[in-house]
Write an enzyme that holds these catalytic residues in place. Structure first.
Site, short mmCIF file in Angstrom:
data_model
loop_
_atom_site.label_atom_id
_atom_site.label_comp_id
_atom_site.label_asym_id
_atom_site.label_seq_id
_atom_site.Cartn_x
_atom_site.Cartn_y
_atom_site.Cartn_z
N TYR A 143 16.76 -5.78 -21.12
CA TYR A 143 15.42 -5.19 -21.03
C TYR A 143 14.73 -5.72 -19.78
CZ TYR A 143 10.59 -4.05 -22.39
OH TYR A 143 9.29 -3.58 -22.45
N ASP A 238 16.56 -11.10 -13.48
CA ASP A 238 15.34 -10.99 -14.27
C ASP A 238 15.24 -12.24 -15.13
OD1 ASP A 238 13.31 -10.53 -16.02
OD2 ASP A 238 13.85 -8.44 -16.44
N LYS A 266 6.23 -14.43 -18.54
CA LYS A 266 6.16 -15.29 -19.71
C LYS A 266 5.71 -16.72 -19.35
CE LYS A 266 8.64 -12.05 -22.46
NZ LYS A 266 9.75 -11.18 -22.23
C1 PLP Z 1 9.52 -9.74 -21.63
C2 PLP Z 1 10.48 -9.26 -20.59
C3 PLP Z 1 10.10 -8.31 -19.61
C4 PLP Z 1 8.81 -7.58 -19.66
O1 PLP Z 1 7.70 -8.40 -19.48
P1 PLP Z 1 6.27 -7.87 -19.99
O2 PLP Z 1 5.34 -8.93 -19.52
O3 PLP Z 1 6.37 -7.74 -21.47
O4 PLP Z 1 6.03 -6.56 -19.33
C5 PLP Z 1 11.00 -8.03 -18.60
N1 PLP Z 1 12.19 -8.63 -18.55
C6 PLP Z 1 12.59 -9.53 -19.47
C7 PLP Z 1 13.93 -10.16 -19.33
C8 PLP Z 1 11.75 -9.85 -20.53
O5 PLP Z 1 12.19 -10.71 -21.47
#
Ligand code: PLP
Length: 425
Positions: A143, A238, A266
């Protein structure tokens, strides 16, 4: 007693789609009524009825120091008392950027945004601009936020053209998104052999967290690095979830791989809305106003969020802090594994650093197809038994649980007691 959560959920469903502002919060993956939260302190979450839970979600990762850490709170209050936003540069942005650059050798410059979604979307734009190519490669079950071009996860055993994962995402938007299985080097090799000259970037969660915790197979990230380098494509890590979670820095330090671009979120915002993308100076200076690649944000680099990020990273950097959160995660994984063995429940606990997932299957999970073979109903039953016993786990079988520096001995005992009760029924 969850009468107040039930009342609030009914009210919420009248004015918020599904009663929530982000789908997984609605408990659809496990059934039941989502708990409406009134407060958090350390490792503790208190709901609207006054029930107390040991929190292993931690707002889905950001709260590596736990809820309402005194030093983070003080920094937030101090920043907010001087005004919450100016739409003009501040010293706090420089300070957080300097900490990110010092932590990640692959990142010489960074741009702050407000969410991981925005960071991933912007990194893709930069990768396409920098390479003059259109295609991007992502992995089934990974994701990267909900930007249209990244909402494709059509997974089969072979490389597929992306199919939209949501109505409203057009086939055209995801036509340039190539989805391949996680941990399958040979499929990526074949894809590069066929389309290497079209590929702008490979995006990967270096430790997958959004299908539950799935570590990279030995050699997988190395192969991605080599294939992208040879083809002139960018490797984009990511690390929104893995940053400061799988290692005191991130997956790139843990595995010794240097990506071209890194996406953060995060933890970097310390529990306030902040995220970032960064990389080598030559790449990042293509971003406006240094270069032509447009990207902007009214609340980007928000001073209150920057203050929370700086305070969080400073506390976390103290000797032994990160290790404390990791040790707790390791103990929790052992507790789960031993209890499952005693109860005769097939369970595979996968953990990297402070992220862990108990998969209800006897076999290791190496990709999304494996994850989907785990017993979701068993997870749902376990989730509710744990909730009744006072432990708040992710309300979905395909998510990571998280630990914090606020999780100590007493919390571990409470966790072990809850696990024992959950399986003695
Ligand atoms: C949480 C997450 C996102 C998205 O971040 P948001 O602040 O919720 O838009 C993107 N990539 C990874 C790997 C994530 O865990």
């Amino acid at each position: 007693m969850i009468a107040e959560s039930e009342r609030l959920f009914a009210a919420a469903q009248r004015v918020l789609p599904g009663g929530v502002n982000s789908p997984v919060r609605a408990f659809r993956g496990v059934g039941g009524t989502p708990r409406f939260i009134a407060s958090g302190e350390g490792a503790l979450l208190v709901d609207a009825d006054g029930n107390r839970y040991l929190d292993l979600v931690l707002s889905w990762g950001p709260l590596i120091l736990g809820h309402a850490h005194p030093e983070v709170l003080a920094a937030v209050v101090e920043a907010a008392s001087r005004g919450t936003t100016y739409g003009a540069p501040t010293e706090l942005e420089v300070r957080l950027a300097e900490r990110v650059v010092a932590a990640f050798p692959s990142v010489e410059m960074v741009r702050f945004v407000s969410s991981g979604t925005e960071a991933a979307m912007s990194a893709v734009r930069l990768a396409r601009a920098a390479t003059g190519r259109t295609a991007i490669v992502k992995f089934d079950g990974c994701y990267h936020g909900h930007a249209d071009s990244l909402l494709a996860a059509a997974g089969s055993g072979v490389a597929t053209l992306g199919l939209p994962d949501s109505p409203g995402v057009t086939a055209g938007t995801v036509a340039d998104t190539l989805v391949v299985p996680f941990n399958d080097t040979s499929v990526v090799e074949a894809l590069f052999a066929a389309r290497g000259r079209d590929i702008a970037a490979v995006l990967v969660e270096p430790v997958a967290g959004n299908m539950g915790v799935v570590p990279p197979a030995p050699g997988f990230l190395e192969a991605l690095r080599e294939l992208t380098r040879r083809a002139g494509a960018l490797l984009v890590f990511d690390e929104v979830m893995t940053g400061w979670r799988v290692h005191p820095v991130g997956a790139q330090a843990l595995y010794g791989i240097t990506p071209d671009l890194t996406i953060l979120g995060k933890v970097v915002g310390g529990g306030l809305p902040a995220a970032a993308y960064g990389g080598a100076r030559a790449l990042m200076e293509q971003i406006a106003p240094a270069g032509p690649v447009y990207q902007a944000g009214t609340l980007s680099g928000n001073p209150v969020a920057m203050a929370a990020g700086v305070a969080t990273l400073d506390v976390l950097a103290r000797p032994g802090m990160w290790e404390r959160a990791e040790r707790w995660a390791a103990c929790a994984a052992n507790v789960l594994t031993r209890a499952a063995a005693r109860a005769g429940v097939p369970l595979t606990v996968q953990r990297v650093g402070t992220m862990l997932t108990p998969f209800f299957t006897g076999a290791p999970v190496t990709n999304y197809a494996d994850a989907k073979r785990a017993d979701r109903a068993a997870y749902g039953a376990f989730f509710h038994a744990m909730l009744d016993a006072g432990v708040y786990l992710p309300p979905s079988a395909f998510e990571s649980a998280f630990t914090s520096t606020a999780h100590g001995e007493a919390e571990l005992d409470a966790f072990e007691a809850a696990v024992t009760t959950a399986w003695v029924r």
